[in-house]
Design an enzyme around this catalytic site. Sequence first.
Site, mmCIF file in Angstrom:
data_model
loop_
_atom_site.group_PDB
_atom_site.id
_atom_site.type_symbol
_atom_site.label_atom_id
_atom_site.label_comp_id
_atom_site.label_asym_id
_atom_site.label_seq_id
_atom_site.Cartn_x
_atom_site.Cartn_y
_atom_site.Cartn_z
ATOM 1 N N ARG A 61 26.959 64.076 55.343
ATOM 2 C CA ARG A 61 25.625 64.625 55.568
ATOM 3 C C ARG A 61 25.624 65.678 56.679
ATOM 4 O O ARG A 61 24.945 66.710 56.562
ATOM 5 C CB ARG A 61 24.661 63.483 55.905
ATOM 6 C CG ARG A 61 23.218 63.920 55.938
ATOM 7 C CD ARG A 61 22.239 62.755 55.854
ATOM 8 N NE ARG A 61 20.941 63.274 55.460
ATOM 9 C CZ ARG A 61 19.835 63.184 56.206
ATOM 10 N NH1 ARG A 61 19.877 62.553 57.360
ATOM 11 N NH2 ARG A 61 18.716 63.704 55.786
ATOM 12 N N HIS A 86 24.323 69.385 56.277
ATOM 13 C CA HIS A 86 23.189 69.913 57.058
ATOM 14 C C HIS A 86 23.608 71.071 57.955
ATOM 15 O O HIS A 86 22.799 71.951 58.242
ATOM 16 C CB HIS A 86 22.526 68.796 57.859
ATOM 17 C CG HIS A 86 21.568 67.983 57.053
ATOM 18 N ND1 HIS A 86 20.502 67.312 57.591
ATOM 19 C CD2 HIS A 86 21.517 67.738 55.714
ATOM 20 C CE1 HIS A 86 19.835 66.678 56.626
ATOM 21 N NE2 HIS A 86 20.437 66.915 55.484
ATOM 22 N N HIS A 108 24.784 61.712 46.579
ATOM 23 C CA HIS A 108 23.918 60.607 46.987
ATOM 24 C C HIS A 108 24.420 59.256 46.469
ATOM 25 O O HIS A 108 23.741 58.250 46.643
ATOM 26 C CB HIS A 108 22.462 60.872 46.577
ATOM 27 C CG HIS A 108 21.721 61.719 47.570
ATOM 28 N ND1 HIS A 108 20.492 62.285 47.315
ATOM 29 C CD2 HIS A 108 22.020 62.088 48.841
ATOM 30 C CE1 HIS A 108 20.090 62.977 48.375
ATOM 31 N NE2 HIS A 108 20.995 62.874 49.311
ATOM 32 N N TRP A 140 21.334 54.254 47.103
ATOM 33 C CA TRP A 140 21.220 54.768 45.734
ATOM 34 C C TRP A 140 21.990 53.905 44.742
ATOM 35 O O TRP A 140 21.857 54.076 43.548
ATOM 36 C CB TRP A 140 21.736 56.200 45.681
ATOM 37 C CG TRP A 140 20.850 57.210 46.347
ATOM 38 C CD1 TRP A 140 19.814 57.878 45.757
ATOM 39 C CD2 TRP A 140 20.915 57.691 47.698
ATOM 40 N NE1 TRP A 140 19.239 58.741 46.665
ATOM 41 C CE2 TRP A 140 19.889 58.649 47.856
ATOM 42 C CE3 TRP A 140 21.737 57.410 48.796
ATOM 43 C CZ2 TRP A 140 19.666 59.331 49.063
ATOM 44 C CZ3 TRP A 140 21.505 58.075 49.995
ATOM 45 C CH2 TRP A 140 20.488 59.015 50.122
HETATM 46 FE FE1 HIF Z 1 20.902 63.993 51.151
HETATM 47 N N1 HIF Z 1 19.473 62.833 51.989
HETATM 48 N N2 HIF Z 1 19.477 65.241 50.422
HETATM 49 N N3 HIF Z 1 22.358 65.209 50.428
HETATM 50 N N4 HIF Z 1 22.304 62.777 51.984
HETATM 51 C C1 HIF Z 1 19.650 61.688 52.705
HETATM 52 C C2 HIF Z 1 20.859 61.067 52.956
HETATM 53 C C3 HIF Z 1 22.081 61.560 52.574
HETATM 54 C C4 HIF Z 1 18.119 65.086 50.530
HETATM 55 C C5 HIF Z 1 17.473 64.149 51.307
HETATM 56 C C6 HIF Z 1 18.112 63.099 51.950
HETATM 57 C C7 HIF Z 1 22.146 66.308 49.646
HETATM 58 C C8 HIF Z 1 20.940 66.765 49.180
HETATM 59 C C9 HIF Z 1 19.701 66.271 49.553
HETATM 60 C C10 HIF Z 1 23.665 62.907 51.817
HETATM 61 C C11 HIF Z 1 24.309 63.995 51.274
HETATM 62 C C12 HIF Z 1 23.691 65.040 50.612
HETATM 63 C C13 HIF Z 1 18.383 61.191 53.150
HETATM 64 C C14 HIF Z 1 18.164 59.922 53.975
HETATM 65 C C15 HIF Z 1 17.427 62.058 52.676
HETATM 66 C C16 HIF Z 1 15.926 61.947 52.863
HETATM 67 C C17 HIF Z 1 18.454 60.153 55.457
HETATM 68 C C18 HIF Z 1 18.215 58.881 56.236
HETATM 69 O O1 HIF Z 1 17.120 58.314 56.101
HETATM 70 O O2 HIF Z 1 19.110 58.455 57.002
HETATM 71 C C19 HIF Z 1 17.458 66.053 49.690
HETATM 72 C C20 HIF Z 1 15.948 66.204 49.543
HETATM 73 C C21 HIF Z 1 18.429 66.789 49.079
HETATM 74 C C22 HIF Z 1 18.250 67.916 48.063
HETATM 75 C C23 HIF Z 1 17.937 67.367 46.739
HETATM 76 C C24 HIF Z 1 23.469 66.927 49.209
HETATM 77 C C25 HIF Z 1 23.668 66.709 47.749
HETATM 78 C C26 HIF Z 1 23.458 65.285 47.437
HETATM 79 C C27 HIF Z 1 23.649 68.439 49.442
HETATM 80 C C28 HIF Z 1 24.422 66.096 49.964
HETATM 81 O O3 HIF Z 1 25.695 66.243 49.995
HETATM 82 C C29 HIF Z 1 24.318 61.700 52.268
HETATM 83 C C30 HIF Z 1 25.823 61.415 52.185
HETATM 84 C C31 HIF Z 1 23.324 60.860 52.747
HETATM 85 C C32 HIF Z 1 23.486 59.442 53.300
HETATM 86 C C33 HIF Z 1 23.485 59.457 54.809
HETATM 87 C C34 HIF Z 1 23.559 58.063 55.404
HETATM 88 O O4 HIF Z 1 23.217 57.930 56.592
HETATM 89 O O5 HIF Z 1 23.966 57.104 54.741
#
Ligand code: HIF
Length: 292
Positions: free
Chosen positions: A48, A52, A175, A191
Site C-alpha cells: 500500500r 500511495h 486487494h 477481502w
Molecule cells: Fe487499496 N485500499 N485502494 N489498493 N489497498 C485499502 C487497503 C489496501 C482503495 C482503497 C483502500 C489499490 C487501489 C485502491 C492495498 C493496495 C492497493 C483501504 C483500507 C482502502 C479504503 C485502508 C485501511 O483501512 O487500513 C481504492 C478506493 C482503490 C482504487 C479502486 C491498488 C489496487 C488494488 C492500486 C493497490 O495496490 C492494500 C495492499 C491494502 C491493505 C492494507 C492493509 O493495511 O492491510
Amino acid sequence: AVAGLNVAIPNKSKSIKDYQNVYNDIAEKIREEDEFDNYIGYGPILVRIAWHSSGTFDKNNMTGGSFGGTMRFKKEINDPSNAGLKQADEFLAPIYKKHSWISHGDLYTLAGVTAVQEAQGPKIPWRPGRVDQPENTTPENGRLPDATGDSSYVRNYFGRFGFNDTEIVALIGAHCLGKTHLENSGFEGPWGAASNVFSNEFFVNLLNENWKLQKNAAGNEQYDSPKGYMMLPADFALRQDNKFLKLVKAYANDQDLFFNDFAKAYVKLLESGIHFPADQKPFIFKTLDEQE
Ligand code: HIF
C-alpha cells in the site's frame, strides 16, 4: 531528457547485488515481525505505501508520483488517505538507516515489490533511479482514490495515470492482500481468507460470495459476505460494469493471466512520471526461498 518527466539517475556505484541486499533485509523483517496486524504481517501495508507514494501522479500536469520520495514528509504521510501508513514508514526506517545510499522513492517502491514477491505473487521487474526531491515538491493532499466511487469514477480516476480497463482490473486484484481498518479508512474487514498470500482470490470472492450492502460501525456502506469478507463500493464497481466484469471473470478463471497483467500494471504504477534511460534493464529479484 523527456519533457515533463523526471529522469531516473541510477547510482552507478550500485549493482543488482546491493538492491537484492535491501530486498533481503525487507523480506527478513517481514518474516520476523509476522505478528503485526493479527498475524497478517507487514506485507500488505508495504504494497500500500508503494502504491500511495506513486498514486499522487497526475499525467495532466506531470506532478506527483514515486520519484521524489515525498511520502517521507509530514504533509504527505498525514494525508487522511494515508492513515495507517506511518507504520509502514517506521518499519522501513531501520532499513533506510542501514542502506542510506538508497533514495526514499526507490525504497518505498522496492518495499512493495518485495512484499508482493514474498507473498508468493508474480515477479515484479524493478528499476532504481528515483531521486529525493525537496519538501516543497510534495503534492497536495487528496490525490488518492475515494473508496465510495462507482465504475465510472474508478475508470476516470485511473485514467489520470493512463491506465486502460485491463490494467485497472488487474491492479485492483491486489486487494487480495491485507484488510480495511475502521480506524484508518472507516471501512472494516478483509477481502478474503488468505490476507498475506498474493492470489486471484479477490476476483473469485467478488464473483462467488453472497454480498450484501450494509452500513458498518462508522456509518459507511460496504459489501459484506457471510464468511466475513468485505468489498469497498469501488471494488464492487468491477462487478457493475460489463467491461470490468469480463476481466474479473477472466482473472478468477486464470491466475497466471492475472499475475502477468498485474505485474505489468504494478510496474507502470510504480514508474508513473519517470523516464528511465533506454539501456537501463530492470532488476528481477530472487525471493528468500529461492536463495535458500
Ligand atoms: Fe487499496 N485500499 N485502494 N489498493 N489497498 C485499502 C487497503 C489496501 C482503495 C482503497 C483502500 C489499490 C487501489 C485502491 C492495498 C493496495 C492497493 C483501504 C483500507 C482502502 C479504503 C485502508 C485501511 O483501512 O487500513 C481504492 C478506493 C482503490 C482504487 C479502486 C491498488 C489496487 C488494488 C492500486 C493497490 O495496490 C492494500 C495492499 C491494502 C491493505 C492494507 C492493509 O493495511 O492491510
